[in-house]
Design an enzyme around this catalytic site. Structure first.
Site, short mmCIF file in Angstrom:
data_model
loop_
_atom_site.label_atom_id
_atom_site.label_comp_id
_atom_site.label_asym_id
_atom_site.label_seq_id
_atom_site.Cartn_x
_atom_site.Cartn_y
_atom_site.Cartn_z
CB SER A 45 -0.90 -0.02 1.24
OG SER A 45 -1.85 1.03 1.15
CD GLU A 46 -0.98 3.82 -3.21
OE1 GLU A 46 -0.99 2.58 -3.01
OE2 GLU A 46 -1.84 4.41 -3.90
#
Lengths: 215, 231, 215, 231
Positions: A45-46
């Protein structure tokens, strides 16, 4: 099954066990809930997570742990947490095996538009450009047409592009299509839809090479 | 501990017109207490740098709703329709960057460099011809460093030397901003004495930190947002 | 007292309590051993330490903990350890209050040469350029003359420079000199040396403003 | 754990002619076991990138003494007279960078960027006119990214997903090189199962790591060097 459920169920089988996968905001982040609990994958997840997993029950929910869409998540064994520069280094260094991403428009060349509708919707770029431009394999999850029934799978995108020639595969509620040298090649489609019907809902020209059919 | 300050004194250092970085990605890492004090003190004409604008009525959004902000440098404000409306009405200037580019521009300032060469967005409408550089036979986009006068940071734990530890997805932009701002103000619910941390596990060395504000408790701002709970 | 001991003893009083200080390779790293055990300072070592401290007894020595010169060190309470990029970010962002550094040559303008003697000695640059160029305050620790008795404090450096106009103060075995607009100003000197003798061992022109004398 | 490999197999992936980054600053962080295996296998024509050349008879110096190295990119080799002599004799090509610039060039590659703008050494003889860029009215030195084919890394602890923790001053260039190399080989005396680390305390996320070689024990290479003990 709703259109979204059909897309998400099919999306699951795109994930190769042992791989590292980013799930974009929107439909893709929902894929996590369709994965078996013991499935061997590391979800990136960025906002700084490798090893994000399904939301815990309310009593175990951590207010300091969300995915890039804002939803509370949990962590798997072996997860790591890091800053945004490291997170995007993972992306730009192509250490992701797969990104699943949403689309406003996608076209026969593999161009993707998913960040801006001029004059109507421009909430910002987020992580989309870097994910689309740098991930080894991009699979678009999208309804085949928009709410007005207009094709989203085009000959050429008309909206501002997120990234050029980046999409490898499109999974819609009607079909699975690969971006190939000759254009879009249909690999799977719903049994109840004819080739002609599918083409009619698609602006891009389709080649049919279905290896079977989905229900 | 000269770094131990009151909320009021720490925020009073910020003048109107300042460029202020704010840590956090969504709620986690947002320094709500520092922001709320900045709302209370009322400095105006601020340029803010944050990943997002939080959600209506919370965090950064309060400063914007309160008319204290001239410009927002950000990556995505999709969860804040109110701020999008202010942008569309021309009340608030908004500058968007790809998320990793925003992180890297801040980190470049934090490393004492002035810019970097990239290919992100080079074929897209976010790149203007004057951003392009021909160098040694290749074309690059030049992204300039993004420094700030102040950074507002939430840390899970701190010590009196200003060493910081973050938790969960609340790390995000915070260590980068702590490097990039000239004056770094940290809030933490858990301020202890030097020696409490394993030295290898410090996320932000105290050298980057100017003031630490201990919080007696975390307000409801820091809690679960019900609409992000899956039904 | 040897020349080195005189320099090191005097160097201690340059350190303001509560400050962050880098000690360069050579004489400066020895300063640490002249500091009182409870002195309030954070020693930065460019190989990734904030809070380095005196070497432990052999049985407590950590083989994975050295300073930039290779000497084993210990850590103070509140120390932090980090990678080389962060370490030099601290330097380039001017978060050091003071660097003490050695010199082959230093001049009346505050230019410093300490990394290369062409044709004779060029082991590399190390951290010297960044320390010299970016620290708020640079104090050079050097013998007043070289082993052949030739001045090291010059009108203009002749060796390749480490950094231009960076030195604030020079502490030699004979005197303490500040780099000022009018050139080098002598603040302290050994009682047994006359102004004329000190000038004779210095190529740069000296102004005398001694506020007292060292023994 | 597909990342768990033998010393022999892990190093056999490296061909002659490869560009290889090696972690460590002096002894701490030097992956002596990986280096010794590379000496044993004998690949040649290597370009090595390391802060220093270790000391004679140890670590990187062995590869150089053994004639396996074409070029060394480094910052300071003052503790290795033998390597200085090979450089002066023209047997070994050596390229020097300021230490923080070497770190930043590696980190820039690790961030997927191509170069950065700095002022370090801009007035010194290390800067050539062709390194200078006029940009928006300012003059900068352009430092290009320094990537590599392989990185050899020593980690204090690892897990089967390739997550790494370093200790002491052995962090130095290792996390940067783990980001910058296309194929990252790690040795560790302490390989355990995923879940052993607090997620916030992982220094290098496993995404950057290709193989992990467990070491049964640390040889004398990793011990105290008597001449660095203060008498």
């Amino acid at each position: 099954m709703s259109a979204a459920e059909r897309i998400l169920s099919r999306a699951v089988s795109e994930i190769i066990p042992g791989s590292i996968v980013n799930l974009g905001i929107g439909l893709p982040t929902q894929v996590i809930h369709y994965l078996p609990d013991d499935f061997d994958v590391q979800i990136h997840s960025e906002n700084g997570i490798l090893g994000a997993w399904k939301q815990s029950a309310p009593e175990a929910m951590d207010p300091f742990l969300i995915d890039a869409a804002g939803a509370y998540v949990s962590l798997r064994e072996g997860a790591s947490l890091f800053d945004s520069a490291v997170s995007f280094a993972i992306i730009r260094r192509a250490r992701l095996d797969l990104t699943m991403i949403g689309a406003f428009e996608v076209d026969a060349l593999g161009n993707l538009a998913n960040w801006k509708i001029p004059g109507k919707f421009s909430p910002g770029i987020g992580g989309a450009m870097e994910l689309a431009q740098k991930t080894k394999r991009i699979v678009v999850l999208t309804t085949h047409t928009d709410k007005q029934g207009r094709p989203k799978i085009l000959k050429n995108c008309r909206l501002p592009l997120t990234a050029k020639i980046c999409v490898n595969r499109i999974i819609s509620d009607l079909a699975v299509m690969d971006v190939a040298a000759q254009g879009l090649v249909v690999r799977e489609k719903l049994v109840q839809i004819s080739d002609a019907d599918l083409q009619a809902q698609t602006e891009a020209e389709l080649t049919f090479a279905t290896r079977g059919a989905e229900s | 501990m000269k770094k131990n300050q009151t909320l009021e004194n720490a925020i009073a250092a910020i003048p109107s017109g300042a460029v202020v970085m704010v840590g956090g990605f969504g709620n986690p890492g947002t320094p709500f207490s520092l922001i709320n004090e900045l709302v209370r003190q009322g400095q105006t004409d601020l340029t803010l740098i944050k990943n997002d604008a939080n959600e209506p009525g919370h965090g950064l959004s309060r400063l914007i709703e309160n008319g204290q902000v001239r410009k927002l440098i950000t990556t995505h404000i999709g969860l804040n329709k109110g701020v999008i409306d202010l942008m569309n009405q021309g009340v608030l200037e908004v500058e968007f960057h790809p998320q990793g580019m925003l992180a890297e521009k801040i980190r470049t300032a934090g490393a004492g460099s002035f810019g970097f060469l990239t290919d992100i967005g080079i074929d897209s409408e976010i790149t203007r011809p004057e951003d392009l550089l021909e160098w040694q036979g290749q074309t690059y986009k030049v992204e300039m460093a993004l420094p700030a006068d102040y950074a507002l940071i939430h840390a899970a734990q701190a010590d009196g030397l200003g060493n910081l530890l973050y938790q969960g997805s609340a790390i995000n932009f915070s260590p980068l901003m702590a490097m990039a701002a000239n004056h770094v103000i940290v809030e933490t619910p858990d301020l202890g004495v030097p020696g409490r941390f394993k030295p290898e596990q410090v996320h932000t060395p105290g050298a980057f930190v100017d003031s630490v504000v201990p919080l007696e408790s975390l307000t409801s701002d820091y809690g679960i947002l019900e609409h992000h709970v899956r039904r």
